[in-house]
Design a protein around this motif. Sequence first.
Motif, PDB file in Angstrom:
ATOM      1  N   LEU A  84       0.861  -1.258   0.003  1.00 23.38           N
ATOM      2  CA  LEU A  84      -0.031   0.027   0.121  1.00 23.38           C
ATOM      3  C   LEU A  84       0.743   1.113   0.101  1.00 23.38           C
ATOM      4  CD1 LEU A  84      -2.824   1.081   0.002  1.00 23.38           C
ATOM      5  CD2 LEU A  84      -2.760   1.111   2.790  1.00 23.38           C
ATOM      6  N   GLU A  85       1.977   1.250   0.800  1.00 20.69           N
ATOM      7  CA  GLU A  85       2.812   2.235   0.873  1.00 20.69           C
ATOM      8  C   GLU A  85       3.361   2.535  -0.361  1.00 20.69           C
ATOM      9  OE1 GLU A  85       5.081   5.535   2.360  1.00 20.69           O
ATOM     10  OE2 GLU A  85       3.317   4.305   3.405  1.00 20.69           O
ATOM     11  N   ARG A  86       3.773   1.774  -1.253  1.00 17.20           N
ATOM     12  CA  ARG A  86       4.474   1.768  -2.271  1.00 17.20           C
ATOM     13  C   ARG A  86       3.771   1.808  -3.549  1.00 17.20           C
ATOM     14  NH1 ARG A  86       9.083  -2.951  -2.084  1.00 17.20           N
ATOM     15  NH2 ARG A  86       9.825  -2.479   0.037  1.00 17.20           N
ATOM     16  N   VAL A  87       2.370   1.413  -3.583  1.00 15.74           N
ATOM     17  CA  VAL A  87       1.547   1.899  -4.863  1.00 15.74           C
ATOM     18  C   VAL A  87       1.270   3.372  -4.920  1.00 15.74           C
ATOM     19  CG1 VAL A  87       0.682  -0.580  -5.252  1.00 15.74           C
ATOM     20  CG2 VAL A  87      -0.641   0.946  -3.794  1.00 15.74           C
ATOM     21  N   ARG A  88       1.409   4.226  -3.920  1.00 19.06           N
ATOM     22  CA  ARG A  88       0.797   5.383  -3.992  1.00 19.06           C
ATOM     23  C   ARG A  88       1.136   6.264  -5.381  1.00 19.06           C
ATOM     24  NH1 ARG A  88       1.451   7.896   1.844  1.00 19.06           N
ATOM     25  NH2 ARG A  88       3.702   7.479   1.080  1.00 19.06           N
TER      26      ARG A  88
END
Length: 169
Positions: free
Chosen positions: A114-118
């Motif tokens: 989630l942190e990385r797909v932003r």
Amino acid sequence: MNRSEQHLVLVGMMGVGKSTIGRALADRLDREMIDSDSIIEARTGRTVREIFADDGEPAFRALESEVLLEALSAPHPLVIAAAGGVVLSATNRAALRRPNARVVWLCADPATLLERVRHGVHRPLLDDDPAGTLQRMFVEREGLYREVADTIVLVDHRSVGEVVEAVLR
Ligand code: S3P
């Protein structure tokens, strides 16, 4: 088959870092790197998002499969960053299990993903409720990634360099 002759294929969820890790691995191994989403975009002249919107997900999946199977049939060993959804197709999974491919599942906790797909723009499936969607996809796909993987590498709290070393080991 000798590892130096096998394609090195990275599979895993959106946001796990397949393209970044793939590029670093290709540098280290002095190989060409194929990123399935980029090939699709170059070939069609359209973005992943446009293909989903105009033609629908099944049409995108057909292109995804075509690109994966083509890469796997290349005569020289590649690094292949396969898009997150390749494991949904039984044909793709069978191709990934053939001896000319060594498949590494890059695995991360949904919170890390989630942190990385932003920042990505090529993931229309995450437009609504990314946290819930990633969680649900993880549950749906976990068994499929496991089915095709020769090796599992955990990426949580690891730098790109650390993951690359782990894959090479
Ligand atoms: C998808 C993953 C994306 C892209 C598309 C669908 C998926 O690629 O192909 O948005 O279903 O997991 P990445 O895994 O490279 O983000």
